[in-house]
Each structure stands twice: as C-alpha cells, then as structure tokens.
Write a protein that holds these residues in place. Structure first.
Motif, PDB file in Angstrom:
ATOM      1  N   ALA A  50      43.165  28.548 127.237  1.00 53.04           N
ATOM      2  CA  ALA A  50      44.346  28.067 126.708  1.00 53.04           C
ATOM      3  C   ALA A  50      44.628  28.667 125.448  1.00 53.04           C
ATOM      4  N   PHE A  51      43.543  28.969 124.622  1.00 59.68           N
ATOM      5  CA  PHE A  51      43.808  29.589 123.016  1.00 59.68           C
ATOM      6  C   PHE A  51      43.865  30.873 123.206  1.00 59.68           C
ATOM      7  N   TYR A  52      43.267  31.653 124.104  1.00 63.64           N
ATOM      8  CA  TYR A  52      43.408  32.985 123.825  1.00 63.64           C
ATOM      9  C   TYR A  52      44.598  33.580 124.779  1.00 63.64           C
ATOM     10  N   SER A  53      45.275  32.849 125.661  1.00 65.10           N
ATOM     11  CA  SER A  53      46.463  33.167 126.326  1.00 65.10           C
ATOM     12  C   SER A  53      47.750  32.496 125.284  1.00 65.10           C
ATOM     13  N   ARG A  54      47.656  31.291 124.939  1.00 66.55           N
ATOM     14  CA  ARG A  54      48.609  30.775 124.345  1.00 66.55           C
ATOM     15  C   ARG A  54      48.870  31.554 122.856  1.00 66.55           C
ATOM     16  N   VAL A  55      47.807  31.870 121.944  1.00 60.53           N
ATOM     17  CA  VAL A  55      47.891  32.315 120.728  1.00 60.53           C
ATOM     18  C   VAL A  55      47.598  33.873 120.612  1.00 60.53           C
ATOM     19  N   ALA A  75      52.136  33.423 110.370  1.00 60.65           N
ATOM     20  CA  ALA A  75      53.012  31.949 110.753  1.00 60.65           C
ATOM     21  C   ALA A  75      52.782  31.544 112.129  1.00 60.65           C
ATOM     22  N   TRP A  76      52.448  32.499 113.049  1.00 59.30           N
ATOM     23  CA  TRP A  76      52.219  31.839 114.533  1.00 59.30           C
ATOM     24  C   TRP A  76      50.932  31.109 114.531  1.00 59.30           C
ATOM     25  N   PHE A  77      49.918  31.630 114.078  1.00 62.22           N
ATOM     26  CA  PHE A  77      48.672  30.881 113.816  1.00 62.22           C
ATOM     27  C   PHE A  77      48.893  29.504 113.017  1.00 62.22           C
ATOM     28  N   ASP A  78      49.466  29.416 112.104  1.00 63.72           N
ATOM     29  CA  ASP A  78      49.917  28.194 111.610  1.00 63.72           C
ATOM     30  C   ASP A  78      50.463  27.165 112.252  1.00 63.72           C
ATOM     31  N   GLU A  79      51.628  27.805 113.086  1.00 61.29           N
ATOM     32  CA  GLU A  79      52.311  26.903 114.000  1.00 61.29           C
ATOM     33  C   GLU A  79      51.330  26.396 115.072  1.00 61.29           C
ATOM     34  N   ASN A  80      50.477  27.214 115.250  1.00 59.40           N
ATOM     35  CA  ASN A  80      49.533  26.788 116.262  1.00 59.40           C
ATOM     36  C   ASN A  80      48.277  26.002 115.950  1.00 59.40           C
ATOM     37  N   ASP A  81      48.169  25.788 114.755  1.00 65.14           N
ATOM     38  CA  ASP A  81      46.866  25.061 114.224  1.00 65.14           C
ATOM     39  C   ASP A  81      45.795  25.837 114.362  1.00 65.14           C
ATOM     40  N   VAL A  82      45.782  27.075 114.102  1.00 61.58           N
ATOM     41  CA  VAL A  82      44.485  28.043 114.223  1.00 61.58           C
ATOM     42  C   VAL A  82      43.730  27.810 113.186  1.00 61.58           C
TER      43      VAL A  82
END
Length: 180
Positions: free
Chosen positions: A40-45, A134-141
């Motif tokens: 889920a992490f590697y496909s989504r993020v 910004a994408w990482f922040d949106e996805n709580d990475v």
C-alpha cells in the motif's frame, strides 16, 4: 554525451572484464513485515506496481517485485513471460515476506542505519522535489530529513513502514552536489 564512457576512474576501479558484458543490476531486496502495508505504501506514495509475486510454500515466504512502470512498458500478461521480463529490468525493488512476520510486534528488521551500520537506503528520483515533499506530507510519511535541513540541501530522507530509509532527489538539483 560520450558513447564510450567507461565510468570515473578511482583507485580500485578496474576495466570491466569482457566476461561481465550484459551484466546489470536487476533489483534490491528488502524484508517486509506485512506485505499489505508495504505494498500500500509503495504503490500509493511512490507509484510502484507489482510486476510479479512468487510464492515458496515449502519455505514459507513470498517475493514481490515492484517497479515504476512507464507508459510504453510492454509487460507480458502471461505469468512465465512476465517473470522472464521482470528479471530483465533495471531498478526493481523486491520485497521478501516471511510468512507470519506480520503477527510479530513492532518493527522486526534492522534498517541498516542503527549501529552497526550497514545497508543505508534506497533512492527515488522525482521530477519536482518540493511537490514530492508536499505529497509525502499529505500522506503522513515520516521524514528523517527535509530538503532545507542539514548540510545536504535539496535531499530528502523518509521512512517506509518497516523503517527503511528512502532518499528522494530531484536530478536537476544534483548537478553541483559534492566535489565535481
């Protein structure tokens, strides 16, 4: 571009032997605790796709081979042909899931950055580092280092669900990195 570039020359570097012609790095492997969480992490993020899953029932583990597919990649539908195609690629990520590890508490694998240090990280190149942040922040990475932190500006480090470090760079910002 120079068609005959043979690599930078440093002490210890030897000319590539003829016997190694055609060798290429295909993949790096990470052990994952829970494939569902890691996939889920590697496909989504990071936008990766699973090219092939191989199960080894007798030894109780599965392998997942992931890639960032390009629009013109022609991935075979047939599983055997797709396996052959997968092992011909460059820059793949392999997950090894030892069955039952998802039932264990906490992080169960060494990330290579704690003592004693060993393996350090994998790296993704992105077209726009600040958009990626910004994408990482949106996805709580989870961040280890943001681009403005530390001495290495414009280099990001984040963690995946198993605690492995992922470096993220924008190639156009790397031109003057280090001693050229």
């Amino acid at each position: 571009m120079h068609d005959n570039f043979q690599g930078e020359q440093h002490p210890g570097v030897e000319p590539a032997p003829e016997a190694t012609r055609g060798f290429r790095l295909n993949h790096s492997m990470l052990r994952v605790k829970d494939p569902e969480v890691s996939l889920a992490f590697y496909s989504r993020v990071f936008g990766m796709s699973v090219l092939r899953r191989l199960d080894f029932e007798e030894m109780q583990f599965s392998l997942y081979f992931l890639a960032n597919l390009e629009a013109d990649d022609q991935v075979p539908e047939d599983a055997a042909a797709r396996s052959t195609w997968t092992f011909q690629q460059r820059g793949l990520l392999e997950f090894t899931h030892n069955w039952g590890s998802e039932e264990q508490e906490g992080r169960i694998y060494h990330d290579g950055n704690a003592e004693p240090q060993g393996f350090g990280h994998i790296c993704f190149a992105v077209p726009d580092l600040h958009a990626a942040v910004a994408w990482f922040d949106e996805n709580d990475v989870e961040f280890i280092k943001r681009p403005e932190q530390g001495k290495l500006k414009d280099v990001v480090f984040v963690k995946d669900p198993d605690g492995y470090w992922i470096e993220v760079v924008q190639p156009s910002l790397m031109a003057n990195m280090g001693d050229a």
